[in-house]
Design a protein around this motif. Structure first.
Motif, mmCIF file in Angstrom:
data_model
loop_
_atom_site.group_PDB
_atom_site.id
_atom_site.type_symbol
_atom_site.label_atom_id
_atom_site.label_comp_id
_atom_site.label_asym_id
_atom_site.label_seq_id
_atom_site.Cartn_x
_atom_site.Cartn_y
_atom_site.Cartn_z
ATOM 1 N N LEU A 555 -0.478 -16.332 -6.223
ATOM 2 C CA LEU A 555 0.796 -17.013 -6.434
ATOM 3 C C LEU A 555 0.697 -18.472 -5.971
ATOM 4 O O LEU A 555 1.167 -19.395 -6.630
ATOM 5 N N ARG A 556 0.080 -18.651 -4.812
ATOM 6 C CA ARG A 556 -0.074 -20.004 -4.271
ATOM 7 C C ARG A 556 -0.967 -20.846 -5.159
ATOM 8 O O ARG A 556 -0.704 -22.027 -5.367
ATOM 9 N N ALA A 557 -2.045 -20.224 -5.645
ATOM 10 C CA ALA A 557 -2.977 -20.986 -6.478
ATOM 11 C C ALA A 557 -2.290 -21.462 -7.753
ATOM 12 O O ALA A 557 -2.522 -22.574 -8.224
ATOM 13 N N ALA A 558 -1.400 -20.607 -8.305
ATOM 14 C CA ALA A 558 -0.738 -20.964 -9.558
ATOM 15 C C ALA A 558 0.309 -22.049 -9.345
ATOM 16 O O ALA A 558 0.494 -22.914 -10.190
ATOM 17 N N GLU A 559 1.018 -21.998 -8.223
ATOM 18 C CA GLU A 559 2.096 -22.969 -7.990
ATOM 19 C C GLU A 559 2.074 -23.445 -6.544
ATOM 20 O O GLU A 559 2.909 -23.050 -5.735
ATOM 21 N N PRO A 560 1.110 -24.292 -6.232
ATOM 22 C CA PRO A 560 0.941 -24.702 -4.828
ATOM 23 C C PRO A 560 2.186 -25.365 -4.236
ATOM 24 O O PRO A 560 2.425 -25.258 -3.037
ATOM 25 N N SER A 561 2.983 -26.015 -5.076
ATOM 26 C CA SER A 561 4.144 -26.707 -4.503
ATOM 27 C C SER A 561 5.284 -25.731 -4.210
ATOM 28 O O SER A 561 6.180 -26.023 -3.418
ATOM 29 N N GLU A 562 5.264 -24.568 -4.847
ATOM 30 C CA GLU A 562 6.347 -23.596 -4.661
ATOM 31 C C GLU A 562 6.142 -22.739 -3.421
ATOM 32 O O GLU A 562 7.101 -22.294 -2.800
ATOM 33 N N TYR A 563 4.905 -22.424 -3.117
ATOM 34 C CA TYR A 563 4.651 -21.417 -2.085
ATOM 35 C C TYR A 563 3.816 -21.971 -0.949
ATOM 36 O O TYR A 563 2.712 -22.466 -1.157
ATOM 37 N N GLY A 564 4.344 -21.848 0.256
ATOM 38 C CA GLY A 564 3.624 -22.273 1.454
ATOM 39 C C GLY A 564 2.609 -21.222 1.860
ATOM 40 O O GLY A 564 2.413 -20.224 1.179
ATOM 41 N N PRO A 565 1.957 -21.413 3.005
ATOM 42 C CA PRO A 565 0.916 -20.470 3.438
ATOM 43 C C PRO A 565 1.467 -19.085 3.762
ATOM 44 O O PRO A 565 0.713 -18.110 3.760
ATOM 45 N N THR A 566 2.752 -18.979 4.045
ATOM 46 C CA THR A 566 3.317 -17.703 4.468
ATOM 47 C C THR A 566 4.561 -17.392 3.649
ATOM 48 O O THR A 566 5.409 -18.261 3.460
ATOM 49 N N SER A 567 4.662 -16.158 3.186
ATOM 50 C CA SER A 567 5.884 -15.743 2.501
ATOM 51 C C SER A 567 6.876 -15.251 3.552
ATOM 52 O O SER A 567 6.516 -15.026 4.705
ATOM 53 N N ASP A 568 8.126 -15.068 3.136
ATOM 54 C CA ASP A 568 9.122 -14.608 4.092
ATOM 55 C C ASP A 568 9.129 -13.100 4.253
ATOM 56 O O ASP A 568 9.419 -12.598 5.333
ATOM 57 N N GLY A 593 -6.803 -18.183 6.822
ATOM 58 C CA GLY A 593 -6.710 -18.142 8.285
ATOM 59 C C GLY A 593 -5.444 -17.558 8.873
ATOM 60 O O GLY A 593 -5.307 -17.474 10.087
ATOM 61 N N ASN A 594 -4.474 -17.150 8.026
ATOM 62 C CA ASN A 594 -3.243 -16.605 8.624
ATOM 63 C C ASN A 594 -2.674 -15.458 7.791
ATOM 64 O O ASN A 594 -3.094 -15.234 6.651
ATOM 65 N N ALA A 595 -1.720 -14.738 8.394
ATOM 66 C CA ALA A 595 -1.062 -13.632 7.700
ATOM 67 C C ALA A 595 -0.211 -14.177 6.559
ATOM 68 O O ALA A 595 0.307 -15.285 6.655
ATOM 69 N N PRO A 596 -0.057 -13.392 5.489
ATOM 70 C CA PRO A 596 0.697 -13.901 4.337
ATOM 71 C C PRO A 596 2.200 -13.666 4.454
ATOM 72 O O PRO A 596 2.937 -13.971 3.538
ATOM 73 N N TYR A 597 2.651 -13.063 5.561
ATOM 74 C CA TYR A 597 4.081 -12.706 5.649
ATOM 75 C C TYR A 597 4.616 -12.962 7.062
ATOM 76 O O TYR A 597 3.884 -12.943 8.038
ATOM 77 N N ARG A 598 5.931 -13.221 7.116
ATOM 78 C CA ARG A 598 6.618 -13.362 8.400
ATOM 79 C C ARG A 598 7.320 -12.071 8.788
ATOM 80 O O ARG A 598 7.590 -11.813 9.946
ATOM 81 N N HIS A 599 7.665 -11.292 7.784
ATOM 82 C CA HIS A 599 8.513 -10.123 7.998
ATOM 83 C C HIS A 599 7.991 -9.032 7.064
ATOM 84 O O HIS A 599 7.803 -9.296 5.877
ATOM 85 N N VAL A 600 7.751 -7.855 7.615
ATOM 86 C CA VAL A 600 7.309 -6.727 6.784
ATOM 87 C C VAL A 600 8.284 -5.575 6.980
ATOM 88 O O VAL A 600 8.458 -5.084 8.097
ATOM 89 N N ALA A 601 8.945 -5.179 5.907
ATOM 90 C CA ALA A 601 9.902 -4.071 5.991
ATOM 91 C C ALA A 601 9.365 -2.893 5.195
ATOM 92 O O ALA A 601 8.708 -3.079 4.173
ATOM 93 N N THR A 602 9.624 -1.704 5.692
ATOM 94 C CA THR A 602 9.108 -0.528 4.986
ATOM 95 C C THR A 602 10.237 0.375 4.516
ATOM 96 O O THR A 602 11.299 0.459 5.112
ATOM 97 N N VAL A 603 9.946 1.058 3.428
ATOM 98 C CA VAL A 603 10.899 1.902 2.724
ATOM 99 C C VAL A 603 10.442 3.354 2.878
ATOM 100 O O VAL A 603 9.249 3.630 2.789
ATOM 101 N N GLY A 604 11.409 4.254 3.113
ATOM 102 C CA GLY A 604 11.058 5.672 3.247
ATOM 103 C C GLY A 604 10.722 6.320 1.913
ATOM 104 O O GLY A 604 10.772 5.683 0.861
#
Ligand SMILES: [Zn+2]
Ligand SMILES: [Zn+2]
Ligand SMILES: [Zn+2]
Length: 946
Positions: A555-568, A593-604
């Motif tokens: 996603l980052r490679a396709a649109e570098p200006s849209e996506y920072g190093p970390t998703s929400d 060098g870093n995790a791709p997410y700030r928040h990970v939620a799980t679904v039952g």
């Protein structure tokens, strides 16, 4: 008589249909959205937020493109849709790019089945084309199905792991690992499916019940037993191993003891057996060691490097030490086959044992004794047990039902098998540590939701072996490296890698299977290891988890200006701690060098009403598309909102029916009723400012504002089930049973333009304007429908989904201060109302009155309650919906006061127009059947007619 009385009432009217007809109308709404380009409209509406960097990126986990949707998919995508829509309405620029996982074994197997023998004549490119068609078919099907349930996103341009752009990003990520020194090729004992003939990742293994043949086998000691303990000198000494996989015995190279556990030497029938002390009695019993006597005891470490003899092969077997030897079952002595176990393999490395596998890809044993040579592993168990018997080394055998690893694709039991594979090392040094230590650090920075996710993924990262990334299949991204034909080492050349990457970006990974790829080796290239000049292409493909783990990078490679190093946010099933959350973490740390997410939620999980997992074959599944076609996609969405997704959730036809019932409550008691009373309301002309509203209107608007604040907070917390419950309760109780009920008198009977009626309309309008926005992320179809029926206001956007959540000022009016006293008073008044309604009910049951309007209510109150009621004296009859109320004070009493209610028949006659009773009915000569209030209204109407 100038007026027909019933024509002078302002009864509700609206074209908003009571019957939703969702199955027929939703497809029309979808076409409208398609036509207006609703997703782009939303993005456009948040352009300012985007420019300010006020973004929220939920990164979609790609479902596998090989089947129709099931309820779990619908749950997953609707939750994401609630989040993305609510973030947009909260003012964020929240894009949503859906994705699909398209490569991998399940599709290749299906295509194999379809092609049958034909496949043998096809070249890899043609087989890949068939796989691509198969994946495309299901990608398109799933896309239509996700759209059908109202999920918004960039559907015309999703990401898919089989596009050239995506494939080149995956390859680039692999090269990053390769060039940074993480990648090595090595012999390893890996999970192996003999049915699919490929290595499997940890995440591709499932535990299922399996019946194994277990054996207790004695291994004779070759060395002098006296060197271990003097008591053993001159005796015939054995150790006893226990295994659940007799077919691995031909590969037995060592027997492992725990260094610190006590072992005992048991003498029985002229022989001595060494087993763990803790398991001594169990072994005596199982193996029938009569009159066993302990003659020595020593720690396991004394057996290191002692030689034993293989039970049926001409081979020495080495005594080794291992911490993983457990004391819960067996004998405390572990037969060690480095080619057929992960731990065994590592022990083999330590002691330099032979790890060559003599089991081929399909699971046939090669180079064995005639008794079992050429047999499939699980079929070799019986002849090997026979062989043990004839050699007199079998002490006991029995069947064991236990949990055993199975292939998650074909559900056959799997084996460990030592093969040459590509690995990513968890221990290679990198800036800040190793892949393992960096991953563990990054995990701590992430919000895991629920919190137990952190422990789960940390443990997995902490203990996982190196990542086996190669698969011996066709449908995937090849490990596009050139191998030296002489020494087998890869050609490490950045320029060559880059050229291959460019080729993939242009023509896709298919290009690896064409001569175009061979041409990329530069003339004169030399192997840096051996100087070899001839190279061949590696034909293994990458683990699909490596591919999907690269999705955020793509996603980052396709649109570098849209996506920072970390998703929400990443939001997926609770099994993804070992799957996509896990591989995404490793891929992005390796590359950036870093995790791709700030928040990970799980679904039952989605279960049926009996708590069973849903499956088509079991027939207990609820098909979301079928529900959409019969009841409405909105019902599926509302069901998703109704469950607490962090737990396992239950779906069934019965639950969907009850959700549909609740849908009708919201549709009719809120929207239809509200709209019905706004037909002659023009907000610009008729809206009444807050301070001019009646106290009850002010009260309900304050209630609405408080609920709105809760709802917006709950969206932020992803607590959709709380929103669902609260809104449903608000519609059924606060509005339908209280506010709208009381309002009827004012709305229907007053002159259309009277201040009281306009006040009621203003409050109703503001409630609708608030709720249509607050519910839009969940009830996307219905709110869009309502949006088109709301009174026109200037600047109203085309779609509710581009609007923002209502602010407090929008609900109450700008700058209206809080008034806790007013809220408290009304809570008390409504409690008195409850008491009155109960008394009316009793009077009705006693046949004293019929409708409430036939009643006169006498309240006798004390203390502060009296003063409150007397302040609202004139409101009370409307509040209780009776014709007359009298209020008396009882001087005694203390505290907050109390009230008693007496019901009697109302005085006077029934007004033909408003049905209230009044002693003044008949006083107006022009309208002898109506009350003084109605008479005033009619005079008003006559005036306005002139
Ligand atoms: Zn399999
Ligand atoms: Zn070489
Ligand atoms: Zn009247």
């Amino acid at each position: 008589m100038p007026f027909e009385l019933k024509n002078t009432l302002n009864l509700p009217k609206t074209d908003f249909p009571m019957k939703a007809n969702l199955p027929q109308n939703e497809p029309k709404m979808l076409a409208r959205w398609e036509q207006m380009g609703v997703y782009d409209l939303i993005r456009e509406a948040r352009k300012d937020a985007r420019n300010r960097g006020h973004k929220y990126v939920l990164h979609d986990g790609p479902p596998y493109a090989n089947g129709a949707l099931h309820l779990g998919h619908a749950l997953n995508k609707c939750l994401k849709d609630f989040i993305v829509k609510s973030k947009n309405m909260a003012g964020f620029d929240a894009p949503y790019v859906p994705g699909w996982d398209c490569h991998g074994l399940p599709i290749e197997i299906k295509v194999d089945q379809q092609l049958g023998k034909k496949k043998l004549q096809m070249n890899p490119s043609d087989v890949r084309l068939e796989c691509r068609k198969y994946a495309e078919k299901f990608l398109n099907l799933q896309r239509e199905q996700f759209k059908r349930i109202g999920v918004f996103g960039r559907w015309d341009d999703p990401y898919s792991t089989m596009t050239p752009e995506y494939e080149s990003v995956v390859l680039h990520a692999f090269y990053e690992f390769l060039e940074k020194g993480f990648v090595y090729k090595g012999l390893r004992s890996v999970y192996w499916c003999i049915h699919d003939q490929t290595a499997l990742a940890e995440a591709e293994v499932e535990y299922e019940d399996h019946t194994s043949t277990t054996v207790w086998v004695k291994y004779g000691m070759k060395d002098d037993p006296g060197s271990i303990d003097p008591a053993l000198k001159g005796k015939k000494v054995f150790t006893i191993i226990w295994t659940t996989t007799p077919w691995t015995l031909p590969a037995s190279m060592a027997v492992a003891f725990h260094p610190d556990e006590e072992y005992v030497a048991l003498e029985s029938g002229g022989e001595v057996y060494i087993v763990a002390a803790k398991l001594g009695n169990a072994v005596i019993e199982k193996c029938g060691l009569t009159e066993a006597k302990e003659i020595a005891r020593f720690p396991g470490r004394k057996l290191e490097r002692v030689n034993f003899r293989h039970p049926f092969l001409d081979r020495d077997v080495l005594g080794v030490l291992a911490d993983y030897v457990t004391m819960d079952t067996g004998t405390g002595v572990v037969h060690t086959a480095p080619s057929h176990g992960a731990e065994d393999f590592l022990t083999g490395l330590k002691y330099d044992l032979d790890a060559t596998s003599r089991v081929d890809e399909a699971g046939f044993i090669r180079e064995g004794l005639p008794e079992y040579d050429g047999k499939k592993v699980f079929e070799a168990n019986a002849p090997i047990v026979e062989l043990l018997k004839t050699r007199g080394v079998l002490l006991h055998t029995e069947k064991l039902e236990h949990s055993y690893p199975h292939c998650w694709r074909c559900h056959n039991p799997i084996i460990f098998r030592a093969t040459e594979q590509w690995f990513i090392s968890m221990e290679t040094p990198m800036p800040g540590g190793t892949l393992r230590t960096r991953a563990l650090e990054e995990i701590k920075k992430v919000k895991w939701d629920p919190a137990w996710g952190e422990g789960r993924i940390s443990n997995m990262i902490a203990t996982r072996p190196d990542w086996c990334i190669s698969r011996q299949r066709i449908w995937g991204v090849p490990i596009a490296v050139f191998l030296c034909e002489k020494c087998g080492k890869p050609l490490l050349n950045h320029e060559v890698n880059r050229a291959v990457g460019t080729l993939f970006a242009e023509s896709g990974a298919d290009a690896w299977y064409t001569p175009a790829a061979d041409a990329l080796v530069p003339t004169g290239a030399k192997c840096t290891h051996c100087g070899g000049t001839k190279f061949k292409k590696e034909m293994d493909i990458l683990d699909v988890w490596f591919e999907s783990g690269s999705s955020y990078l793509a996603l980052r490679a396709a649109e570098p200006s849209e996506y920072g190093p970390t998703s929400d946010l990443y939001l997926e099933g609770g099994d993804q701690h070992r799957g996509w959350f896990h591989s995404s973490l490793l891929c992005t740390i390796g590359v950036q060098g870093n995790a791709p997410y700030r928040h990970v939620a799980t679904v039952g999980w989605t279960l049926d009403e009996n708590g069973q997992a849903m499956s088509k074959s079991r027939g207990n599944d609820v098909d979301p598309v079928d529900i959409a076609n019969r009841m409405g996609g909105e019902i599926v969405r509302l069901w998703v909102a109704s469950v607490d997704f962090r737990e396992d959730v239950v779906g069934s036809e019965r639950l969907m029916q009850s959700i549909a019932e609740n849908y009708r409550t919201i549709r009719n008691s809120l929207f239809k009723y509200g709209l019905g009373n706004l037909y002659d309301f023009d907000p610009a002309r008729d809206a009444v400012p807050f301070e001019k509203l009646e106290p009850l209107d002010q009260y309900i608007l304050r209630q609405t504002a408080a609920m709105s604040a809760d709802v917006i907070r709950w969206y932020d917390e992803f607590a959709f089930h709380k929103i669902y419950q609260r809104v449903l309760n608000f519609c059924a109780v606060d509005l339908s049973a209280v506010y709208f009920d009381i309002l009827k008198d004012r709305l229907y009977i007053s002159a259309p333009d009277s201040p009281g009626r306009r006040a009621a309309q203003t409050a109703t309008w503001r409630i609708l304007e608030a709720l249509v926005r607050l519910l839009a992320p969940i009830m996307s179809f219905t709110c869009e429908e309502v949006w088109g029926y709301l009174p026109a206001v200037s600047g109203r956007p085309q779609s509710v989904h581009t609007a923002l959540f209502p602010s407090r000022d929008e609900i109450l009016g700008p700058g209206v201060a809080d008034d806790p006293k007013q809220m408290e008073d009304w809570a008390t008044l409504l409690a008195v109302r409850e008491q009155v309604l109960k008394a009316l009910e009793e009077a009705r049951n006693a046949k004293q009155i019929g409708k409430g309007l036939e009643a006169r209510v006498k309240l006798t109150a004390t203390g502060p309650l009296y003063s409150l009621l007397s302040r609202y004296r004139d409101e009370l009859r409307y509040l209780f919906i009776v014709s007359q109320v009298t209020l008396e004070e009882k001087p005694s009493g203390n505290g907050t006061g109390s009230v008693s209610v007496q019901v009697s028949k109302a005085d006077g006659k029934k007004c033909e127009r408003c049905w209230n009773y009044s002693i003044h009915v008949g006083e107006d000569p022009s309208y002898p059947t109506i009350c003084e209030r109605c008479s005033a209204v009619l005079q008003e109407l006559e005036k306005s007619k002139k």
